[in-house]
Design an enzyme around this catalytic site. Structure first.
Site, PDB file in Angstrom:
ATOM      1  N   ASN A   1      67.760 -27.008 -42.505  1.00 31.62           N
ATOM      2  CA  ASN A   1      66.931 -26.485 -43.261  1.00 31.62           C
ATOM      3  C   ASN A   1      66.478 -26.699 -44.201  1.00 31.62           C
ATOM      4  OD1 ASN A   1      64.579 -24.312 -43.927  1.00 31.62           O
ATOM      5  ND2 ASN A   1      65.853 -23.121 -44.328  1.00 31.62           N
TER       6      ASN A   1
ATOM      7  N   GLY B   1      69.835 -21.672 -53.080  1.00 21.06           N
ATOM      8  CA  GLY B   1      69.412 -22.640 -54.092  1.00 21.06           C
ATOM      9  C   GLY B   1      69.745 -22.405 -55.227  1.00 21.06           C
TER      10      GLY B   1
ATOM     11  N   SER C   1      73.652 -21.911 -50.660  1.00 17.64           N
ATOM     12  CA  SER C   1      74.647 -23.333 -51.446  1.00 17.64           C
ATOM     13  C   SER C   1      76.203 -23.726 -50.493  1.00 17.64           C
ATOM     14  CB  SER C   1      74.955 -22.546 -52.397  1.00 17.64           C
ATOM     15  OG  SER C   1      73.766 -21.865 -53.241  1.00 17.64           O
TER      16      SER C   1
ATOM     17  N   LYS D   1      62.777 -26.556 -45.287  1.00 17.05           N
ATOM     18  CA  LYS D   1      62.020 -26.397 -45.734  1.00 17.05           C
ATOM     19  C   LYS D   1      60.854 -27.013 -46.703  1.00 17.05           C
ATOM     20  CE  LYS D   1      66.171 -23.922 -47.785  1.00 17.05           C
ATOM     21  NZ  LYS D   1      66.728 -23.229 -48.957  1.00 17.05           N
TER      22      LYS D   1
ATOM     23  N   HIS E   1      63.678 -15.709 -42.653  1.00 15.12           N
ATOM     24  CA  HIS E   1      64.094 -16.633 -43.843  1.00 15.12           C
ATOM     25  C   HIS E   1      63.544 -15.557 -45.190  1.00 15.12           C
ATOM     26  CE1 HIS E   1      65.206 -18.922 -47.314  1.00 15.12           C
ATOM     27  NE2 HIS E   1      65.796 -19.901 -46.021  1.00 15.12           N
TER      28      HIS E   1
ATOM     29  N   GLU F   1      62.646 -16.784 -47.670  1.00 17.16           N
ATOM     30  CA  GLU F   1      61.505 -17.126 -48.060  1.00 17.16           C
ATOM     31  C   GLU F   1      60.372 -16.525 -48.139  1.00 17.16           C
ATOM     32  OE1 GLU F   1      62.769 -21.464 -48.648  1.00 17.16           O
ATOM     33  OE2 GLU F   1      64.594 -20.213 -49.670  1.00 17.16           O
TER      34      GLU F   1
ATOM     35  N   GLU G   1      72.303 -15.034 -44.929  1.00 21.39           N
ATOM     36  CA  GLU G   1      71.963 -16.064 -46.958  1.00 21.39           C
ATOM     37  C   GLU G   1      71.749 -14.470 -47.479  1.00 21.39           C
ATOM     38  OE1 GLU G   1      70.524 -19.895 -44.945  1.00 21.39           O
ATOM     39  OE2 GLU G   1      69.129 -19.116 -45.317  1.00 21.39           O
TER      40      GLU G   1
HETATM   41  P1  13P Z   1      70.434 -23.896 -50.117  1.00 23.32           P
HETATM   42  O1  13P Z   1      71.758 -24.119 -48.984  1.00 23.32           O
HETATM   43  O2  13P Z   1      69.702 -24.655 -50.396  1.00 23.32           O
HETATM   44  O3  13P Z   1      71.004 -22.746 -51.040  1.00 23.32           O
HETATM   45  O4  13P Z   1      69.403 -23.191 -48.976  1.00 23.32           O
HETATM   46  C1  13P Z   1      69.756 -21.957 -48.241  1.00 23.32           C
HETATM   47  C2  13P Z   1      68.727 -21.656 -47.211  1.00 23.32           C
HETATM   48  O5  13P Z   1      68.386 -20.944 -47.943  1.00 23.32           O
HETATM   49  C3  13P Z   1      69.160 -22.626 -45.732  1.00 23.32           C
HETATM   50  O6  13P Z   1      67.971 -21.440 -45.342  1.00 23.32           O
END
Ligand code: 13P
Length: 258
Positions: free
Chosen positions: A13, A176, A216, A15, A99, A101, A170
Site C-alpha cells: 500500500n 507507521g 510496520s 499510500k 483503511h 487512514e 491492521e
Molecule cells: P506501515 O507498513 O508503513 O506501518 O503501513 C501499514 C499500512 O497501513 C498498510 O496499509
C-alpha cells in the site's frame, strides 16, 4: 499461512507516495529482481494517477495492481471520485477498502460495506481493512470491535462472493509507528476474524479466505508473522516503497509451511 486451503498474498500500500515517473522507476527495478520460480500472489496498490504506469510495467508479470480506494456509485456527480468500473478498465485487480487512514477522514462502516459490494460487483478483489486503536486494545474491546467491523463490512456479501474478499487486520497503533504487533497478538486477532467469518458463512468459506496482517511489517519481522497459521500475508506500507525490502517480504512468504 496455510497454502493448502488459501492464497498467500503480499500486498503493498503505497499510500500518498510516488509520482508516475517514480512508479516506473520502482517497477523497472522490481521487475529486474523478481525470482523465476513459483510465487505467492503479489499486489501493489498505488495512487490513482500511478495506476496506468504500474499496469503497463507489470503487464507480463504475476504482480496485480490495485487502487487504494474507490467510490461505491457506478457513475455520476461525485467530483474527484473514482468508480470501480474505471479501476477495472484501467487494469486494476485489487482495491483497498476501509483503511484506517480513510476511516479517520470520515469513512464509515456503511461506506466500507457499500464499497466492498461495488468492488465485488465489478470483479475487483476488495482488501477490506479493520483494526483497533491502542485505547480500544487497552480497554479490552478488540475482539468485539473487530467483529463489529467485519460484520458491518460484509453485510450483503453472498456465500458465492465471500471467498473473493481479502481481509486485512491492521491495528492502528502499529501503522507507521515501527511498533509491530507480536506474532501472537496478530495471530490471535486473525484467528478471531476467521471465526467471525465462520459464524457468518461456513467453515469451508472461513478456511478459504486470506487474512493479511498490516502494521510496520518489514523484511525483518515478516518471516515470523507469516509463520502464524491464520496470517495469510501482509499489507505493507513503508517497506513496499523500496523494491529490495518488498522482495524480501515476498521471499519470507515463500517459506516452507507445516
Ligand atoms: P506501515 O507498513 O508503513 O506501518 O503501513 C501499514 C499500512 O497501513 C498498510 O496499509
Amino acid at each position: 499461512m496455510n497454502r493448502k486451503y488459501r492464497k498467500t498474498i503480499i500486498a503493498g500500500n503505497w499510500k500518498m507516495n510516488k509520482t508516475p515517473s517514480e512508479t516506473k522507476e520502482f517497477m523497472t527495478a522490481f521487475k529486474g529482481m523478481m525470482p523465476k520460480g513459483r510465487w505467492c500472489d503479489v499486489a501493489l496498490c498505488v495512487p490513482a494517477v500511478c495506476i496506468p504506469a504500474a499496469v503497463r510495467a507489470m503487464r507480463e508479470t504475476r504482480v496485480g495492481i490495485g487502487a487504494e480506494n474507490c467510490n461505491a456509485n457506478a457513475s455520476g456527480a461525485y467530483t474527484g471520485e473514482i468508480a470501480t468500473n474505471m479501476l477495472v478498465d484501467a487494469g486494476c485487480k485489487y482495491v483497498i477498502i476501509g483503511h484506517s487512514e480513510r476511516r479517520a477522514m470520515g469513512e464509515t462502516d456503511a461506506d466500507v460495506n457499500a464499497k466492498v459490494l461495488a468492488a465485488l460487483e465489478a470483479g475487483l478483489i476488495p482488501i477490506m481493512c479493520c483494526g483497533e486503536t491502542l485505547e480500544q486494545r487497552e480497554s479490552g474491546i478488540t475482539s468485539e470491535w473487530i467483529a463489529m467491523q467485519i460484520k458491518a463490512g460484509l453485510q450483503g456479501v453472498s456465500e458465492d462472493k465471500i471467498r473473493k474478499v481479502v481481509i486485512a487486520y491492521e491495528p492502528i497503533w502499529a501503522i507507521g509507528t515501527g511498533k509491530t504487533a507480536t506474532p501472537d497478538q496478530a495471530e490471535e486477532v486473525c484467528e478471531h476474524i476467521r471465526t467471525v467469518v465462520r459464524k457468518l458463512y461456513s467453515s469451508k468459506n472461513a478456511r478459504a479466505i486470506s487474512i493479511l496482517y498490516g502494521g510496520s511489517m518489514n523484511e525483518k519481522n515478516a518471516f515470523e508473522l507469516l509463520a502464524q497459521p491464520d496470517i495469510d500475508g501482509g499489507l505493507i506500507g513503508g517497506a513496499s516503497l523500496v523494491p529490495e525490502k518488498f522482495l524480501q517480504i515476498i521471499n519470507a512468504a515463500n517459506q516452507p509451511t507445516a
